[in-house]
Enzyme design. Sequence first.
Site, PDB file in Angstrom:
ATOM      1  N   ARG A  76     -11.365  -2.443   1.351  1.00 50.99           N
ATOM      2  CA  ARG A  76     -13.054  -3.069   1.126  1.00 50.99           C
ATOM      3  C   ARG A  76     -13.320  -2.976  -0.214  1.00 50.99           C
ATOM      4  O   ARG A  76     -13.983  -3.881  -0.791  1.00 50.99           O
ATOM      5  CB  ARG A  76     -13.809  -2.165   1.964  1.00 50.99           C
ATOM      6  CG  ARG A  76     -13.940  -2.819   3.413  1.00 50.99           C
ATOM      7  CD  ARG A  76     -14.533  -1.701   4.329  1.00 50.99           C
ATOM      8  NE  ARG A  76     -14.301  -2.395   5.612  1.00 50.99           N
ATOM      9  CZ  ARG A  76     -15.059  -3.233   6.227  1.00 50.99           C
ATOM     10  NH1 ARG A  76     -15.853  -3.976   5.617  1.00 50.99           N
ATOM     11  NH2 ARG A  76     -14.776  -3.725   7.590  1.00 50.99           N
TER      12      ARG A  76
ATOM     13  N   GLN B  47      -3.811   2.801  10.703  1.00 53.67           N
ATOM     14  CA  GLN B  47      -4.622   1.283  10.435  1.00 53.67           C
ATOM     15  C   GLN B  47      -3.957   0.851   9.025  1.00 53.67           C
ATOM     16  O   GLN B  47      -4.439  -0.196   8.961  1.00 53.67           O
ATOM     17  CB  GLN B  47      -6.062   1.780  10.285  1.00 53.67           C
ATOM     18  CG  GLN B  47      -6.543   2.370  11.772  1.00 53.67           C
ATOM     19  CD  GLN B  47      -8.117   2.807  11.282  1.00 53.67           C
ATOM     20  OE1 GLN B  47      -8.377   3.929  10.974  1.00 53.67           O
ATOM     21  NE2 GLN B  47      -9.162   1.985  11.854  1.00 53.67           N
TER      22      GLN B  47
ATOM     23  N   ILE C 187      -1.414  -0.837   6.403  1.00 47.48           N
ATOM     24  CA  ILE C 187      -0.217  -1.944   6.421  1.00 47.48           C
ATOM     25  C   ILE C 187       0.792  -1.777   5.493  1.00 47.48           C
ATOM     26  O   ILE C 187       1.441  -2.462   5.153  1.00 47.48           O
ATOM     27  CB  ILE C 187      -0.746  -3.446   6.269  1.00 47.48           C
ATOM     28  CG1 ILE C 187      -1.730  -3.279   5.116  1.00 47.48           C
ATOM     29  CG2 ILE C 187      -2.035  -3.436   7.322  1.00 47.48           C
ATOM     30  CD1 ILE C 187      -2.272  -4.784   4.987  1.00 47.48           C
TER      31      ILE C 187
ATOM     32  N   CYS D 107       7.856 -16.818   9.696  1.00 47.03           N
ATOM     33  CA  CYS D 107       7.861 -18.334   9.651  1.00 47.03           C
ATOM     34  C   CYS D 107       6.716 -18.731  10.843  1.00 47.03           C
ATOM     35  O   CYS D 107       7.390 -18.387  12.096  1.00 47.03           O
ATOM     36  CB  CYS D 107       8.894 -19.128   9.531  1.00 47.03           C
ATOM     37  SG  CYS D 107       8.725 -20.860   9.726  1.00 47.03           S
TER      38      CYS D 107
ATOM     39  N   HIS E 150      -2.642  -2.318  12.655  1.00 47.81           N
ATOM     40  CA  HIS E 150      -2.677  -3.511  11.829  1.00 47.81           C
ATOM     41  C   HIS E 150      -1.742  -4.183  11.540  1.00 47.81           C
ATOM     42  O   HIS E 150      -1.867  -5.034  10.480  1.00 47.81           O
ATOM     43  CB  HIS E 150      -4.065  -3.309  11.023  1.00 47.81           C
ATOM     44  CG  HIS E 150      -5.344  -2.756  11.276  1.00 47.81           C
ATOM     45  ND1 HIS E 150      -6.358  -1.920  10.772  1.00 47.81           N
ATOM     46  CD2 HIS E 150      -5.855  -2.771  12.556  1.00 47.81           C
ATOM     47  CE1 HIS E 150      -7.223  -1.673  11.321  1.00 47.81           C
ATOM     48  NE2 HIS E 150      -6.913  -2.150  12.719  1.00 47.81           N
TER      49      HIS E 150
ATOM     50  N   ILE F 195      -6.723  14.374   1.171  1.00 50.15           N
ATOM     51  CA  ILE F 195      -5.611  14.601   2.372  1.00 50.15           C
ATOM     52  C   ILE F 195      -4.079  14.873   2.064  1.00 50.15           C
ATOM     53  O   ILE F 195      -3.675  15.607   2.562  1.00 50.15           O
ATOM     54  CB  ILE F 195      -5.726  13.420   3.495  1.00 50.15           C
ATOM     55  CG1 ILE F 195      -4.919  13.812   4.485  1.00 50.15           C
ATOM     56  CG2 ILE F 195      -5.652  12.062   2.514  1.00 50.15           C
ATOM     57  CD1 ILE F 195      -5.063  12.498   5.530  1.00 50.15           C
TER      58      ILE F 195
HETATM   59 ZN    ZN Z   1      10.911 -21.620   9.346  1.00 49.41          ZN
END
Ligand code: ZN
Length: 247
Positions: free
Chosen positions: A35, A104, A106, A130, A122, A234
């Site tokens: 964010r 959460q 990525i 693809c 997430h 943390i």
């Molecule tokens: Zn492909």
Amino acid sequence: MNQLEQLAAWIEDSGNIVFFGGAGTSTESGIPDFRSAAGLYQTQHNSPYPPEVMLSRSFFMSTPDIFFDFYRSKMIHPEAKPNGAHLLLAELEAQGKLQAVITQNIDGLHQLAGSRRVLELHGSVHRNHCMSCRRYYGLEQVLEQADAVPRCPECGGIIKPDVVLYEEALDHDVLVEAVAAIAAADLLIIGGTSLTVQPAASLITYFQGRHTVLLNGDPTPYDHQADLIITDRIGDVLGRIQELLGR
Ligand code: ZN
């Protein structure tokens, strides 16, 4: 006994720890909360799009070039290294004390630190497919084609990151596994998340173990349910816990 000694004692006493984490787990690794990253992007690029729009399925489908411009510049951090939080959690799993990391994030930093059972609510920037032939690609394929929408070398289809966008559902199997892990845990450590985003908030209500620990700089709606709240950074906190456990 101070707060850190209390947490260390509960960790020593537990064989079924589950960690539930959010963006705050990775900020000490140099990855800003998306964010704030999106806010920065909006300012720098004079972009009219708020993060909920730029990271939505419909935006990805209609303007993949703008999506990937934002995604590459703000959402991918290949240089980031695990911090004290990631390292302690991996160590506790190796000792058989921690049963799952639910995140959460990525960024893949838990796996980079050595964690094996990581439930990524997430998704991950490291997995890409693809959209036409479903062929799998790693992060390199997205990074290598740095000034265009990444295309599948086999069929020309758009390569889409396995990251859950706004308007997309979470992976059902991951959710079910997360609920089961939380329900079975006896120590739940929640870190770096405001617990305001669903389903994070509802997931932790499945916990029925002994102690809930909150590691977060800011208050959360669940503070009243926590047995221990530590507001320091943390990575620092869990790094110091590792020292206490090593004595
Ligand atoms: Zn492909």
